[in-house]
Design a protein around this motif. Sequence first.
Motif, PDB file in Angstrom:
ATOM      1  N   GLU A 151       0.572   4.707  -2.223  1.00 55.26           N
ATOM      2  CA  GLU A 151       0.439   6.023  -1.608  1.00 55.26           C
ATOM      3  C   GLU A 151       1.530   6.955  -2.083  1.00 55.26           C
ATOM      4  O   GLU A 151       1.293   8.128  -2.347  1.00 55.26           O
ATOM      5  CB  GLU A 151       0.485   5.888  -0.082  1.00 55.26           C
ATOM      6  CG  GLU A 151      -0.781   5.302   0.480  1.00 55.26           C
ATOM      7  CD  GLU A 151      -0.866   5.479   1.982  1.00 55.26           C
ATOM      8  OE1 GLU A 151       0.206   5.588   2.617  1.00 55.26           O
ATOM      9  OE2 GLU A 151      -1.987   5.500   2.500  1.00 55.26           O
ATOM     10  N   ALA A 152       2.758   6.403  -2.200  1.00 58.91           N
ATOM     11  CA  ALA A 152       3.868   7.242  -2.656  1.00 58.91           C
ATOM     12  C   ALA A 152       3.568   7.796  -4.025  1.00 58.91           C
ATOM     13  O   ALA A 152       3.794   8.988  -4.298  1.00 58.91           O
ATOM     14  CB  ALA A 152       5.149   6.418  -2.689  1.00 58.91           C
ATOM     15  N   SER A 153       3.035   6.963  -4.883  1.00 55.91           N
ATOM     16  CA  SER A 153       2.746   7.403  -6.248  1.00 55.91           C
ATOM     17  C   SER A 153       1.619   8.436  -6.251  1.00 55.91           C
ATOM     18  O   SER A 153       1.721   9.484  -6.902  1.00 55.91           O
ATOM     19  CB  SER A 153       2.369   6.192  -7.097  1.00 55.91           C
ATOM     20  OG  SER A 153       1.908   6.611  -8.342  1.00 55.91           O
ATOM     21  N   LEU A 154       0.569   8.162  -5.482  1.00 53.73           N
ATOM     22  CA  LEU A 154      -0.556   9.106  -5.438  1.00 53.73           C
ATOM     23  C   LEU A 154      -0.120  10.439  -4.848  1.00 53.73           C
ATOM     24  O   LEU A 154      -0.529  11.499  -5.305  1.00 53.73           O
ATOM     25  CB  LEU A 154      -1.698   8.509  -4.612  1.00 53.73           C
ATOM     26  CG  LEU A 154      -2.388   7.306  -5.241  1.00 53.73           C
ATOM     27  CD1 LEU A 154      -3.283   6.624  -4.230  1.00 53.73           C
ATOM     28  CD2 LEU A 154      -3.200   7.740  -6.453  1.00 53.73           C
ATOM     29  N   VAL A 186       3.190   1.608 -11.231  1.00 53.49           N
ATOM     30  CA  VAL A 186       3.695   1.034  -9.987  1.00 53.49           C
ATOM     31  C   VAL A 186       3.070  -0.330  -9.691  1.00 53.49           C
ATOM     32  O   VAL A 186       3.767  -1.310  -9.477  1.00 53.49           O
ATOM     33  CB  VAL A 186       3.444   1.996  -8.799  1.00 53.49           C
ATOM     34  CG1 VAL A 186       3.859   1.340  -7.505  1.00 53.49           C
ATOM     35  CG2 VAL A 186       4.200   3.282  -9.015  1.00 53.49           C
ATOM     36  N   THR A 217      -0.913   5.330 -11.353  1.00 47.86           N
ATOM     37  CA  THR A 217      -0.348   4.511 -10.281  1.00 47.86           C
ATOM     38  C   THR A 217      -0.444   3.032 -10.617  1.00 47.86           C
ATOM     39  O   THR A 217       0.506   2.279 -10.446  1.00 47.86           O
ATOM     40  CB  THR A 217      -1.092   4.807  -8.968  1.00 47.86           C
ATOM     41  OG1 THR A 217      -0.994   6.196  -8.703  1.00 47.86           O
ATOM     42  CG2 THR A 217      -0.528   4.010  -7.822  1.00 47.86           C
ATOM     43  N   ARG A 219       0.828  -1.200   0.000  1.00 51.24           N
ATOM     44  CA  ARG A 219       0.000   0.000   0.000  1.00 51.24           C
ATOM     45  C   ARG A 219       0.867   1.257   0.000  1.00 51.24           C
ATOM     46  O   ARG A 219       0.536   2.265  -0.609  1.00 51.24           O
ATOM     47  CB  ARG A 219      -0.856  -0.048   1.270  1.00 51.24           C
ATOM     48  CG  ARG A 219      -1.935   0.951   1.363  1.00 51.24           C
ATOM     49  CD  ARG A 219      -2.598   0.850   2.745  1.00 51.24           C
ATOM     50  NE  ARG A 219      -3.119   2.152   3.124  1.00 51.24           N
ATOM     51  CZ  ARG A 219      -4.251   2.640   2.652  1.00 51.24           C
ATOM     52  NH1 ARG A 219      -4.969   1.938   1.818  1.00 51.24           N
ATOM     53  NH2 ARG A 219      -4.667   3.841   3.012  1.00 51.24           N
ATOM     54  N   SER A 220       2.022   1.143   0.670  1.00 52.07           N
ATOM     55  CA  SER A 220       2.887   2.318   0.781  1.00 52.07           C
ATOM     56  C   SER A 220       3.364   2.785  -0.584  1.00 52.07           C
ATOM     57  O   SER A 220       3.533   3.978  -0.809  1.00 52.07           O
ATOM     58  CB  SER A 220       4.084   1.996   1.675  1.00 52.07           C
ATOM     59  OG  SER A 220       4.886   1.003   1.092  1.00 52.07           O
ATOM     60  N   GLN A 221       3.549   1.845  -1.522  1.00 54.10           N
ATOM     61  CA  GLN A 221       4.012   2.259  -2.849  1.00 54.10           C
ATOM     62  C   GLN A 221       2.911   2.960  -3.635  1.00 54.10           C
ATOM     63  O   GLN A 221       3.160   3.911  -4.360  1.00 54.10           O
ATOM     64  CB  GLN A 221       4.530   1.051  -3.617  1.00 54.10           C
ATOM     65  CG  GLN A 221       5.892   0.641  -3.099  1.00 54.10           C
ATOM     66  CD  GLN A 221       6.476  -0.500  -3.882  1.00 54.10           C
ATOM     67  OE1 GLN A 221       5.878  -1.000  -4.823  1.00 54.10           O
ATOM     68  NE2 GLN A 221       7.656  -0.916  -3.490  1.00 54.10           N
TER      69      GLN A 221
END
Lengths: 515, 282
Positions: free
Chosen positions: A387-390, A403, A399, A383-385
């Motif tokens: 979120e990073a993209s968003l 990703v 995203t 999920r963290s990836q």
Amino acid sequence: MMNVREWWRRGSALIWFSGATLGFSLLMILGLVGYIGAKGLGFFWPGAIVASTTAQGPILGEITGQEADKIQFHVGNRDLFGQDYRWVPRAELGPLSTPADAVVVERLEYGPFIGRIRSLEKDGQVLPGDPMETLRRLRPAALAMSRHIRDLDKVEIGGLNRKMEDLRLEMKARPGLEARMAALKARYDAAEARLEVLRAQAASVTVTLEAADGQTKTLPLASVVRLVPSNALGVAGKMGAYLSRLWEFVADDPRESNTEGGIFPAIFGTVMMVLLMSVLVVPLGVLAALYMREYARQGLLLRTLRIAVNNLAGVPSIVFGVFGLGFFVYFVGGGIDRLFFAEKLPAPTFGTGGILWAALTLALLTVPVVIVATEEALAAVPRSQREASLALGATRWQTLWNVVIPGAMPGILTGLILAMARGAGEVAPLMLTGVVKLAPSMPLDGTFPFLHLDRKFMHLGFHIYDVGFQSPNSEAAKPMVFMTALLLLLVVVVLNLFALRLRSRLRARMGGGAF
Amino acid sequence: MQAGDTMTDVEPRQGAPRKTEVPLTDTAVLSAKPLLHIEDVSLFYGPKQALFNIDLEVREHSVMSLIGPSGCGKSTLLRCINRMNDLIPNVRIQGSVKVGDDDIYDPAVDVINLRKRMGMVFQKSNPFPKSIYENVAYGLRIQGVKDRAVLDEAVERSLIASGLWDEVKDRLKESGLGLSGGQQQRLCIARAMAVRPEVLLMDEPCSALDPLATSRIEELIFELKRDYTIVIVTHNMQQAARVSDFTAFFWMGKLIETGLTEMLFTNPRVRMTEDYISGRFG
């Protein structure tokens, strides 16, 4: 007794048990592959040609089976004896010998001839000198000749035939093309005439063979495929004959209703069908899984859908075959024919089994595997990836594309590997949607538009069924069945290795991530 | 040595301060105009209220740290600023958050555009499974930048700014996941800076790092404030004291006290703040 209890308590028993189970499974797999391999690969090795006598007269052939009271000989000469194999009671059998002049002559028709070479003739006149020597001298020319005849027949005459067929259809639509038709016809007749001359030339050199019981057979030298004087050959010579037979099997067209020659079209058809299926199943499965995992509202409906998808994987494949025949072949294919190929009707173009419909049917059959694997892979992308993209201002779609999907790619490929393994081994649905015993032309060739998705094709799995259980000469076909099975396994392994390699490269590029 | 002397101090500090220090406030920060206005913000997760009428201002080129015990709503508030809370179903927000004069919860605001202006660094470093170069270039690529020179420049600038350039300049093509934890976090900071945001939001950026890596990030924050406005959520009060100009203390979704960091730490007005920073609860 304390020790046993301790052994049990520590879980050693379970470790031993699980290890033994794994070992047993491995043993079964190795046994299966080994059995198939030994039966299949051994077939091409030139065995000794054994001569003996029986109550019915002399016998000459390779020993192919032994039982307590009888021996099986491969005597060949189907045209003379009516059957290739003969069981002879040991009691009737005289002393065994291996005459050096015995040969196995593989020919285009009637299977191998086992016997001796008596003489060579040109236009009916016996050529002087040692027949074996003369034969060696004349064979290259004869082989070249038969190749030339085959090319002329297949490429030139085949091509002219197709052109005339196309023109005939065009003439239906608009008349006034008679002159062109006549020109084509003239070229066709000329080629036919040339072919006739060549055939006569090829038939002029003949070889006369003598079987064990003294019957003779005269056949054109051009129809001799291979000559194996097994008893006179050393290990190197036998190896040569072995490799030559193996190569013919892998790279040539089948002969004699598939019981002889090669299975190249079946290998090609299988690989092509599986690749086509992969190309179709990946987008289908991945998009469906994307919607289910990323966009759809998680609820009762989706849970039901998921169960339905999983159940789809358990539907017998013949059901998919029936569906493929009814929907793809008759409905979609028939529709395409009425819309685009109306001038050819009633002869169907797409409205009959073909590689596209077979691949589509198998894609449907294997899509649950891809969906399940993709869904799991998507869920495993942290999920963290996302979120990073968003947080960097990417849209949801960006995203996903940049990703999530790359991150899920190894998992998607795992799904594809499973789908390919399943798809390559299916036979039942293919029999309804496009596989044939003998395909006159391959789905990929040099004539426009090169990829012929409407064509029927050959398949290794169907080949096994056909040769093993539908062949009039099942004893002769037995080794072919093993060999074909071995090749089917090999094709699946190679395709899987290819996908595995792709997956490990993807993983390496991602720095050995969490998948 | 004193931490955080002036904004014009561009020398990277040697080593990390170990004891709790209170930075001398420079007058520039005091005279800077506010950039972020959080006005009367309340947030509900379904029926449960997580933030209660928060009012907070963050000045330009300053570092604001949000402190408080776990679950006090500080991360939630941070995620209101770039609307990351929109991604969670059943979230309802009242009040307004303004960047300059733009209300970011105005229906006309483009969330995608907003997030480009608000860089975010997460608690756990989360580089993409791509090369170091592609990680940093990601934000520009999704904006459609294809010009290699522009990308190269942005990657180099961001990596230099995050202090990672010298360590990775020879292996930009290698995976970002091959870096150490601290390097990964600085890579994430570089990634956030590559799109030139106005505000950097940091959600406990050092909580998963060892002390050495932590001190590198803290130095970095100190340098970055020349160019960015920074809001940092931290559990670590020493860290708040070291890096920030202003501090806001949260408790149970309420903003208890806010003010200059040195004031809040040396002379809190509220008893609860004093108890918390002196370790009596939390």
